[in-house]
Design a protein around this motif. Sequence first.
Motif, mmCIF file in Angstrom:
data_model
loop_
_atom_site.group_PDB
_atom_site.id
_atom_site.type_symbol
_atom_site.label_atom_id
_atom_site.label_comp_id
_atom_site.label_asym_id
_atom_site.label_seq_id
_atom_site.Cartn_x
_atom_site.Cartn_y
_atom_site.Cartn_z
ATOM 1 N N GLU A 229 0.813 -1.227 0.000
ATOM 2 C CA GLU A 229 0.000 0.000 0.000
ATOM 3 C C GLU A 229 0.850 1.283 0.000
ATOM 4 O OE1 GLU A 229 -3.024 0.134 -0.768
ATOM 5 O OE2 GLU A 229 -3.538 -1.983 -0.573
ATOM 6 N N HIS A 230 2.099 1.195 0.475
ATOM 7 C CA HIS A 230 2.974 2.377 0.462
ATOM 8 C C HIS A 230 3.220 2.856 -0.969
ATOM 9 C CE1 HIS A 230 3.722 2.349 4.688
ATOM 10 N NE2 HIS A 230 4.166 1.110 4.672
ATOM 11 N N ASN A 231 3.300 1.874 -1.880
ATOM 12 C CA ASN A 231 3.633 2.217 -3.274
ATOM 13 C C ASN A 231 2.446 2.057 -4.217
ATOM 14 O OD1 ASN A 231 6.406 2.702 -2.673
ATOM 15 N ND2 ASN A 231 6.672 0.481 -2.496
ATOM 16 N N ALA A 232 1.276 1.796 -3.639
ATOM 17 C CA ALA A 232 0.108 1.474 -4.479
ATOM 18 C C ALA A 232 -0.252 2.619 -5.430
ATOM 19 C CB ALA A 232 -1.094 1.118 -3.608
ATOM 20 N N GLN A 233 -0.258 3.854 -4.924
ATOM 21 C CA GLN A 233 -0.681 4.971 -5.764
ATOM 22 C C GLN A 233 0.288 5.200 -6.925
ATOM 23 O OE1 GLN A 233 -3.766 6.403 -5.538
ATOM 24 N NE2 GLN A 233 -3.109 7.112 -7.554
ATOM 25 N N ALA A 234 1.581 5.092 -6.634
ATOM 26 C CA ALA A 234 2.591 5.259 -7.696
ATOM 27 C C ALA A 234 2.425 4.172 -8.752
ATOM 28 C CB ALA A 234 3.994 5.209 -7.102
ATOM 29 N N MET A 235 2.125 2.950 -8.285
ATOM 30 C CA MET A 235 1.924 1.854 -9.229
ATOM 31 C C MET A 235 0.696 2.123 -10.100
ATOM 32 S SD MET A 235 1.472 -2.254 -8.534
ATOM 33 C CE MET A 235 -0.098 -2.120 -7.699
ATOM 34 N N MET A 236 -0.402 2.552 -9.477
ATOM 35 C CA MET A 236 -1.631 2.837 -10.239
ATOM 36 C C MET A 236 -1.377 3.948 -11.272
ATOM 37 S SD MET A 236 -3.811 0.640 -9.090
ATOM 38 C CE MET A 236 -4.090 -0.353 -7.608
ATOM 39 N N ASP A 237 -0.618 4.973 -10.861
ATOM 40 C CA ASP A 237 -0.319 6.079 -11.782
ATOM 41 C C ASP A 237 0.463 5.588 -12.997
ATOM 42 O OD1 ASP A 237 -1.600 7.795 -10.069
ATOM 43 O OD2 ASP A 237 0.239 8.614 -9.180
ATOM 44 N N SER A 238 1.373 4.633 -12.763
ATOM 45 C CA SER A 238 2.198 4.126 -13.867
ATOM 46 C C SER A 238 1.391 3.233 -14.807
ATOM 47 C CB SER A 238 3.388 3.333 -13.313
ATOM 48 O OG SER A 238 2.952 2.081 -12.804
ATOM 49 N N LEU A 239 0.201 2.822 -14.359
ATOM 50 C CA LEU A 239 -0.609 1.888 -15.145
ATOM 51 C C LEU A 239 -1.727 2.571 -15.932
ATOM 52 C CD1 LEU A 239 -0.842 -1.061 -12.615
ATOM 53 C CD2 LEU A 239 0.407 -1.020 -14.780
ATOM 54 N N THR A 240 -1.843 3.886 -15.848
ATOM 55 C CA THR A 240 -2.866 4.556 -16.658
ATOM 56 C C THR A 240 -2.493 4.425 -18.127
ATOM 57 O OG1 THR A 240 -1.758 6.693 -16.639
ATOM 58 C CG2 THR A 240 -3.327 6.255 -14.839
ATOM 59 N N PHE A 241 -3.494 4.522 -18.985
ATOM 60 C CA PHE A 241 -3.243 4.389 -20.421
ATOM 61 C C PHE A 241 -2.245 5.454 -20.887
ATOM 62 C CE2 PHE A 241 -3.944 4.005 -24.900
ATOM 63 C CZ PHE A 241 -4.249 2.672 -25.052
ATOM 64 N N ALA A 242 -2.391 6.685 -20.367
ATOM 65 C CA ALA A 242 -1.501 7.793 -20.763
ATOM 66 C C ALA A 242 -0.047 7.483 -20.403
ATOM 67 C CB ALA A 242 -1.948 9.083 -20.081
ATOM 68 N N SER A 243 0.183 6.918 -19.212
ATOM 69 C CA SER A 243 1.555 6.574 -18.800
ATOM 70 C C SER A 243 2.151 5.520 -19.722
ATOM 71 C CB SER A 243 1.573 6.008 -17.376
ATOM 72 O OG SER A 243 1.171 6.986 -16.447
ATOM 73 N N MET A 244 1.328 4.545 -20.089
ATOM 74 C CA MET A 244 1.841 3.480 -20.948
ATOM 75 C C MET A 244 2.200 4.002 -22.330
ATOM 76 S SD MET A 244 -0.011 -0.038 -20.176
ATOM 77 C CE MET A 244 -1.413 0.488 -21.125
ATOM 78 N N LYS A 245 1.394 4.927 -22.847
ATOM 79 C CA LYS A 245 1.691 5.472 -24.176
ATOM 80 C C LYS A 245 3.004 6.256 -24.137
ATOM 81 C CE LYS A 245 -0.530 7.740 -28.114
ATOM 82 N NZ LYS A 245 -0.375 6.689 -29.124
ATOM 83 N N THR A 246 3.229 6.989 -23.053
ATOM 84 C CA THR A 246 4.477 7.753 -22.891
ATOM 85 C C THR A 246 5.685 6.817 -22.875
ATOM 86 O OG1 THR A 246 3.247 9.337 -21.549
ATOM 87 C CG2 THR A 246 5.632 9.476 -21.451
ATOM 88 N N ALA A 247 5.524 5.653 -22.236
ATOM 89 C CA ALA A 247 6.644 4.707 -22.093
ATOM 90 C C ALA A 247 6.828 3.809 -23.312
ATOM 91 C CB ALA A 247 6.403 3.835 -20.855
ATOM 92 N N ALA A 248 5.937 3.924 -24.297
ATOM 93 C CA ALA A 248 5.872 2.923 -25.366
ATOM 94 C C ALA A 248 7.119 2.836 -26.238
ATOM 95 C CB ALA A 248 4.646 3.172 -26.246
#
Length: 319
Positions: A229-248
């Motif tokens: 849970e300490h890192n849950a929010q950061a993980m969720m943020d990295s999993l948004t569609f927008a984040s994935m497109k940036t990392a593509a």
Amino acid sequence: AASDVYKRQHNHHFDSEKWEGIALREDDVVIATAYKSGTSWMQNIVLRLVHQGSNMPENPAEACPWLDLRVPPLEVQGPMLDSVQHRRQLKTHLRLDALKYDARVKYIYIGRDGRDCYMSLVNHWRKGNDLWYQILNDSPGRVGEGIPRFDEGLHSEKLLFDRWIGEGWASLEGETDGWPWWSLFDNVKSWWDYRHMPNILFIHFNDLLNDLDGEVRKVADFLEIDIDEHNAQAMMDSLTFASMKTAADDPQKTLVPLAGAIFEGGGGAFINKGTNGRWQGVLSRDQLTKYDQVSTKKLEPECKVWLEQGLQSGVDPNA
């Protein structure tokens, strides 16, 4: 599906028999879709859940191979898979009756409205470059015709639809839709028929868009992984569609095959829009009626409504 009799599938993309040549492990995770339904998104979710708080694999695309893609051959892919030390995930676009099923393995099936899948599929084909055609059509062992070159005058979203909805690919026996790929409806149905199995989880693309946190937690529960849970929010943020497109386009972050080298516009073109409903105003009323007729004929009513809407339909395949 759980028998040793598989419906073997071969075409420009598929060699389903590669599955028979690997030893599955009891903690393997298999991510399945027909196509363009959020496969890479789910692979990313599983990868981040498995590697919470530890280093991600250096090459995520290699760590999550599409096993039924006929390249690379099993002689190359097998040893790579055997050498993986962490919990493995495998991707498939096969129907369940063409897959080597194992009751110990966890399977996650992602669904999406077929009209949205179709729109994304045309974009995917349009973006394939010379290297893409070379890999699919010229690698040894291809069964059946090569995939045709995309032609805007034949294959735009409006023009291809009638053929996609009404014709199967010749080397895939018994299929009557999906040209020049494979049948979306036969794929969905083959998995839907086994939704009662405790090791198969259904997730819908719309539900990932509407409630990412809730769906990621559902996947974590299914895979018996505790979320830090300490890192849950950061993980969720990295999993948004927008984040994935940036990392593509970053080979160390992307799940796009060959880091996008086989697509015009790179990995960002493969992770396309992540939006639904683009078919509205593109497909004609007759075409939408035809879609309705074919999906009604091929899918039971609950499956059809779930595929179009996800949990908002009131149907929960996991219930």
